[in-house]
Design an enzyme around this catalytic site. Sequence first.
Site, PDB file in Angstrom:
ATOM      1  N   HIS A   1     -45.203 -80.371 -11.891  1.00  0.00           N
ATOM      2  CA  HIS A   1     -46.092 -79.914 -11.136  1.00  0.00           C
ATOM      3  C   HIS A   1     -46.562 -78.881 -11.768  1.00  0.00           C
ATOM      4  O   HIS A   1     -47.783 -78.450 -11.575  1.00  0.00           O
ATOM      5  CB  HIS A   1     -45.479 -79.465  -9.845  1.00  0.00           C
ATOM      6  CG  HIS A   1     -45.177 -80.854  -8.966  1.00  0.00           C
ATOM      7  ND1 HIS A   1     -44.703 -80.572  -7.563  1.00  0.00           N
ATOM      8  CD2 HIS A   1     -44.980 -81.933  -9.094  1.00  0.00           C
ATOM      9  CE1 HIS A   1     -44.379 -81.813  -7.339  1.00  0.00           C
ATOM     10  NE2 HIS A   1     -44.539 -82.725  -8.119  1.00  0.00           N
TER      11      HIS A   1
ATOM     12  N   HIS B   1     -38.052 -89.936 -11.650  1.00  0.00           N
ATOM     13  CA  HIS B   1     -37.767 -90.598 -10.602  1.00  0.00           C
ATOM     14  C   HIS B   1     -36.413 -91.570 -10.236  1.00  0.00           C
ATOM     15  O   HIS B   1     -36.002 -91.677  -9.315  1.00  0.00           O
ATOM     16  CB  HIS B   1     -39.152 -91.431 -10.065  1.00  0.00           C
ATOM     17  CG  HIS B   1     -40.283 -90.761  -9.862  1.00  0.00           C
ATOM     18  ND1 HIS B   1     -41.580 -91.288  -9.891  1.00  0.00           N
ATOM     19  CD2 HIS B   1     -40.397 -89.375  -9.642  1.00  0.00           C
ATOM     20  CE1 HIS B   1     -42.556 -90.196  -9.572  1.00  0.00           C
ATOM     21  NE2 HIS B   1     -41.976 -89.248  -9.382  1.00  0.00           N
TER      22      HIS B   1
HETATM   23  C1  HEM Z   1     -37.360 -86.329  -4.791  1.00  0.00           C
HETATM   24  C2  HEM Z   1     -37.888 -85.992  -5.927  1.00  0.00           C
HETATM   25  C3  HEM Z   1     -39.363 -86.728  -6.039  1.00  0.00           C
HETATM   26  C4  HEM Z   1     -40.327 -86.947  -5.119  1.00  0.00           C
HETATM   27  C5  HEM Z   1     -40.126 -87.254  -3.554  1.00  0.00           C
HETATM   28  C6  HEM Z   1     -41.361 -87.286  -6.015  1.00  0.00           C
HETATM   29  C7  HEM Z   1     -42.760 -87.917  -5.441  1.00  0.00           C
HETATM   30  C8  HEM Z   1     -43.781 -88.263  -6.075  1.00  0.00           C
HETATM   31  C9  HEM Z   1     -44.953 -88.553  -5.616  1.00  0.00           C
HETATM   32  C10 HEM Z   1     -45.183 -89.155  -4.292  1.00  0.00           C
HETATM   33  C11 HEM Z   1     -45.837 -88.640  -6.560  1.00  0.00           C
HETATM   34  C12 HEM Z   1     -47.264 -89.261  -6.618  1.00  0.00           C
HETATM   35  C13 HEM Z   1     -47.203 -90.736  -6.877  1.00  0.00           C
HETATM   36  C14 HEM Z   1     -48.529 -91.360  -7.120  1.00  0.00           C
HETATM   37  O1  HEM Z   1     -49.362 -91.558  -6.164  1.00  0.00           O
HETATM   38  O2  HEM Z   1     -48.829 -91.693  -8.139  1.00  0.00           O
HETATM   39  C15 HEM Z   1     -45.041 -88.267  -7.904  1.00  0.00           C
HETATM   40  C16 HEM Z   1     -45.790 -88.028  -9.108  1.00  0.00           C
HETATM   41  C17 HEM Z   1     -45.023 -87.557 -10.309  1.00  0.00           C
HETATM   42  N1  HEM Z   1     -43.739 -87.181 -10.321  1.00  0.00           N
HETATM   43 FE1  HEM Z   1     -42.335 -87.183  -9.004  1.00  0.00          FE
HETATM   44  N2  HEM Z   1     -40.963 -87.032  -7.258  1.00  0.00           N
HETATM   45  C18 HEM Z   1     -39.927 -86.812  -7.451  1.00  0.00           C
HETATM   46  C19 HEM Z   1     -39.187 -86.213  -8.406  1.00  0.00           C
HETATM   47  C20 HEM Z   1     -39.670 -86.334  -9.767  1.00  0.00           C
HETATM   48  C21 HEM Z   1     -39.266 -85.655 -10.920  1.00  0.00           C
HETATM   49  C22 HEM Z   1     -37.701 -85.465 -10.860  1.00  0.00           C
HETATM   50  C23 HEM Z   1     -39.991 -85.938 -12.003  1.00  0.00           C
HETATM   51  C24 HEM Z   1     -39.721 -85.484 -13.479  1.00  0.00           C
HETATM   52  C25 HEM Z   1     -38.658 -85.364 -13.980  1.00  0.00           C
HETATM   53  C26 HEM Z   1     -41.251 -86.218 -11.424  1.00  0.00           C
HETATM   54  C27 HEM Z   1     -42.403 -86.669 -12.191  1.00  0.00           C
HETATM   55  C28 HEM Z   1     -43.717 -86.873 -11.588  1.00  0.00           C
HETATM   56  C29 HEM Z   1     -44.792 -86.994 -12.286  1.00  0.00           C
HETATM   57  C30 HEM Z   1     -45.035 -86.446 -13.935  1.00  0.00           C
HETATM   58  C31 HEM Z   1     -45.887 -87.339 -11.481  1.00  0.00           C
HETATM   59  C32 HEM Z   1     -47.418 -87.325 -11.707  1.00  0.00           C
HETATM   60  C33 HEM Z   1     -48.066 -86.232 -11.248  1.00  0.00           C
HETATM   61  C34 HEM Z   1     -49.305 -86.092 -11.152  1.00  0.00           C
HETATM   62  O3  HEM Z   1     -49.955 -86.439 -11.960  1.00  0.00           O
HETATM   63  O4  HEM Z   1     -50.062 -85.812 -10.165  1.00  0.00           O
HETATM   64  N3  HEM Z   1     -41.055 -86.516  -9.994  1.00  0.00           N
HETATM   65  N4  HEM Z   1     -43.771 -87.920  -7.372  1.00  0.00           N
END
Ligand code: HEM
Length: 694
Positions: free
Chosen positions: A203, A452
Amino acid sequence: MIKADAYTLGVVSRISKAQLAELRTREAKLMSSSKPSILSRSSASYSHFRNSRTFNAADLHQVMNIAGRALEIAIATRAFRDRQSLSNEELELGMLQDDLTLTPLGDTCAPKIFCDSVPERYRRIDGACNNIRHPAWGSHLTPYARLLPPSYKDGVWSPRVSEYDGAPLASPRKISTTLFKDENIYQSGHTLLVMQFGQYMAHEITQSIDNSFMNGSAVACCQPDGSAALDPNFRHDACMPIIIPEDDPFYGMFQQRCMNFVRSLLAPRHDCTMGYAEQMNKVSHFIDASSVYGSTPDQTGQLRSFEGGKLITFDDFGRDLLPITKDSEACLTMEQGSACFNSGDTRTNQMITLAVLHTIFMREHNRLASELQRLNPSWSDERLFLEARQILIAEIQVVVYKEFLPAVIGEQAMKEFNLNLKRGREYSYEYDPSIEPSVTNEFTTAAFRFGHSIVDGQLKVYGTKKMEEIIFIPEVMFHPSRMRKRHFFDQILSTLTTEPIQEVDDCFSDALTRYMFRAGNPFGIDLAALNIQRGRDHGIRPYNDYRELVGLSRYTSFNDFGPKGEALRKVYASVDDVDLWVGGLFEEKPEGSMVGYVFRDIIADQFVRLKNGDKYFFENDPSLNPGHFTPDQLEELRKVSMSRIICDNSDGILLARQAINAFRIPGVAGNDVVDCSSELIPRINLFYWKENHI
Ligand code: HEM
């Protein structure tokens, strides 16, 4: 480069303006009609949309304005392609015309950025003017970079189809249920903090924004009861709903056949040329603590107290929490006694443990500001704020490169990509102004989403003697009110720094694939399916192309994937169709790395960009970095660790001890647990920031 004459440009400009106007009229009609094209606030998908929230009305207006320009370019590119009969390969080469500024399409270029002739000592909040030759590089509201040209069916913006027979690819939900299962396979070496800090970092450097109606209303792509997708004639053009097979083992029970999915907003390319669609990064690309301060001066202004250089806090009976947000839509509930926080990032409340990290870094800023004020009583609020910000950014950079990144990609890759920080009082001379620092689309849409897979569906909360609570994580998504419980903050910090993460593999918690954002509903949405669909939305090429990019041979048969091949064969027509995010998860891992070769290299490349493409990177020498530190200060900054930041900013109620490296399981490989006062978790001595100190 393919050139267009002035007449042709005039024609495509007229076509694109007319088509865009038509689109806007259609959107306005959809909004005012009784058709169900606006998402219900009580649905799980609405919380998904919460991740795309803009900061306020002015922010929304700016974002939509820039995205509108990019959409106009995409439409013009289609018209140009049709007139010139261009092939997809020609479009992939990118540059279709010199800078459009002085052409009839000139008003589609991003607004010009003007930089001071003398570089500023402190980096700009929006990330602009880091590189004087390319002032927009790394700035917010600009496109992601790409490692490879995109794969769009029409060469411009339509989602790709099978390489094998040109048919649509399998439903991402079908792929998710066929390939992934909910099992807990724990990693023996690393703590849950790798997961939580990883999400925080994601983020910090990226935010893709879903399209919305011009007034910010969320777009619905499915019938309100989820029984089918909305008729394309009665839905927003950015809809790309995920079809759920009838026999879905989970959603089938609720007669759900459609999951909402809205395409990401676009951004005009830096050189303002025509060409394929590029997606917008809403936040500054650099590691610049935008999660703490925001990515616009307006946002920063609303977070500052303007006293002693500090940020505003919410005093919850003597404990500093993040300020309560004024955005009534930011959380599931805003009832009395609940909490919903504001910070530099609009996703703060998405997970309670994410809100915890935001709180830690906000407190660290205020701690630094207080200490600097004690040492330099004559400094103004502005000076104190800027100096504390500069130190905090450096601290986060140290934690990333010294502790987090080696845990993810391993020491070997750190060496290979020359990612290790310098030592002691040494400056770095590695800044290279030809490196584009921007986050790559492949990193944000696939590789860094490895995270994820390491999420645990449960948070175990321990009291002094026994486990007090097991929280199923959907219960604390956009619902961080437990933060107000007196012991919770320290307890959850202990959880993050002692509990193990899951392996990067084909196991995903149901918390993410069935119940994510469910709020009070019996079902939520599937993050694995969203990731796959997002890759296609962003035109990410298939996995095999990236094998080739990193120097591996292409897979020619599903058997090359090993035991996973059989399952892959069920959902992909060709080995050349496998989505990057899927293929990357199934890879063999190099020694010491959490992720396979392709993800490892994409992640390493990103952190090279963020280090060697950032003029203000903390260790850059004085001739490069207008905000350089002194050698004494560098030596202090390099002592920083996440354990020290946690020790200094916990509530100090239950947490008095930490392992030396908070990302590693306590006790393993000499990672002793010591008192927070121990020299083994060194402090930075801020005396070196005292003016005229000798
Ligand atoms: C409980 C933990 C997490 C939840 C609920 C979560 C949820 C989400 C959601 C809803 C999205 C947007 C999906 C989409 O519509 O494309 C997202 C994007 C993303 N997540 Fe997670 N995530 C979590 C943990 C993580 C972790 C641990 C990482 C990396 C180590 C991560 C990396 C990313 C990245 C790089 C994006 C794309 C961001 C963007 O371009 O806006 N997330 N995540």
